[in-house]
Design an enzyme around this catalytic site. Structure first.
Site, PDB file in Angstrom:
ATOM      1  CD  GLU A  54     -16.405   8.913  19.833  1.00  0.00           C
ATOM      2  OE1 GLU A  54     -17.198   7.964  19.608  1.00  0.00           O
ATOM      3  OE2 GLU A  54     -16.553  10.043  19.374  1.00  0.00           O
TER       4      GLU A  54
ATOM      5  CB  CYS B 293     -20.543   9.168  17.443  1.00  0.00           C
ATOM      6  SG  CYS B 293     -19.954  10.331  18.667  1.00  0.00           S
TER       7      CYS B 293
END
Length: 388
Positions: free
Chosen positions: A154, A188
């Site tokens: 991720e 993110c």
């Protein structure tokens, strides 16, 4: 507080999931035979977490890995060891309450890149989940794959919002401000690119410049502060350098100055940058509160701008046009792992699988069927007839 609530929620989710690790029964073409799929633990799961969510990402992985029957080994960011130690102590108290937890079920290793590399390279760790930058994932992914392990990656995002002519601009402004400057742009899923229809660009930019100029920056523990510090001085230096590159490419910068006189951190004002086009600098993620503004004429043009960057984590569109919304969510629309309508790119719920495509790594954590990443599938056939 929000991060701790995520930990509570994922534990709640995992307890329910522990009774729902379903396989399949499959009709066999052979009389007197039964086919089935079952799922089995993979073994130790390595978890490498980033500084920006120092405990929630561990819990996303650990809660699922544990109910799938796997022990976990956690290597937190070297910038956030104390929250990891505190969380591990809480975990040890919880395990002790039951009295029969296997030794080493949850382990913590503190250190820098050498410790992370040992975890990444070990054949005794069949699953390695890593959250962090695309650069880090480019190192971790091939190393895990080379030893035939399973990477769950991720990584970075360069998340965009398309603002259509029909958008509710009051809602859009609130979503933009939270998405771009919340946690000082250090998610993110932070909003990094704003793709606005030319007919409303001037109005929207004027509103945002006003909002950006009113956001209090300082110690986040004080009431009224909306923007806290960047993680360190190096992060602030990289942000200011990135803004310099954007100016050299024709960008007009609103905000983006270093804030002096605030003790205990590296502080900046968030930056809104009007760009003449999607330059190389815009396509590069900078983990800081920088929001680039681009223009478009047609939805096809907007989607092309959104999708042409190498990252593919989160995306969103603000529109009241049903056709535009459905196009955005279709196979020819957003190429990201997360696609939202009339809500910003951040704030994912734990019930959905979290992650993205392209240089975001393709991994999924947390909800939905992400549990399958921590288990191995076995297809079995039983012959209960008297014939072969």
């Amino acid at each position: 507080l929000g991060e701790v609530q995520e930990m509570i929620d994922i534990c709640d989710f995992a307890v329910g999931l522990s009774r729902q690790l379903y396989g399949l029964t499959i009709a066999s073409e052979r009389p007197g035979h039964r086919m089935a799929e079952t799922w089995h633990p993979m073994g130790p799961v390595g978890i490498i977490s980033a500084f920006n969510f120092p405990v929630a990402v561990w819990s996303w992985n650990a809660a699922l890995a544990l109910v799938c029957g796997n022990p976990v080994i956690w290597k937190p960011s070297e910038k956030t060891p104390l929250t990891a130690i505190a969380t591990q102590k809480i975990m040890e108290r919880a395990l002790a309450r039951f009295g029969d937890a296997p030794e080493g079920l949850s382990q913590l290793v503190i250190g820098g890149p050498a410790v992370g590399d040992a975890l990444v390279s070990s054949k005794d760790v069949p699953v390695l989940s890593a959250t962090g930058s695309t650069r880090m994932g480019g190192i971790v992914g091939p190393k895990v794959a080379a030893r035939w392990g399973r990477p769950i990656l991720e990584l970075g995002g360069n998340n965009a919002m398309i603002v259509a002519p029909s958008a509710d601009l009051e809602m859009a402004v609130r979503a933009i401000a939270f998405g771009a400057v919340g946690t000082a742009g250090q998610r993110c899923t932070s909003l990094r690119r704003l793709i606005v229809h030319k007919s409303i660009r001037d109005d929207l930019v004027a509103r945002l410049v006003k909002v950006y100029g009113s956001l209090p920056v300082g110690d986040p523990r004080k009431a009224g502060t909306l923007i806290g510090p960047l993680i360190d001085q190096g992060s602030r230096d990289r942000m200011l350098a990135q803004l310099g590159k954007a100016k050299a490419e024709g960008g007009t910068v609103h905000g983006g100055q270093a804030v002096e006189g605030v003790k205990g951190g590296a502080y900046v004002t968030p930056a809104l940058v009007e760009m003449p086009g999607q330059t190389a600098t815009v396509a590069e993620e900078c983990f800081a509160p920088i929001l680039y503004v681009l223009s478009y004429d047609t939805l096809d043009e907007a989607l092309a701008l959104q999708n042409e960057v190498p990252q593919g984590l989160s995306s969103c569109i603000f529109t009241l046009n049903l056709r535009e919304a459905e196009t955005f969510l279709s196979a020819s629309g957003s190429d990201c792992g997360i696609a939202n309508v009339n809500i910003g790119p951040s704030g994912a719920e734990i019930g959905g699988a979290f992650g993205g495509e392209k240089e975001t790594g393709g991994g999924r954590e947390s909800g939905s069927d992400a549990w399958k990443g921590y288990m191995r599938r076995q297809t079995s056939t039983v012959n209960f007839s008297a014939k072969l």
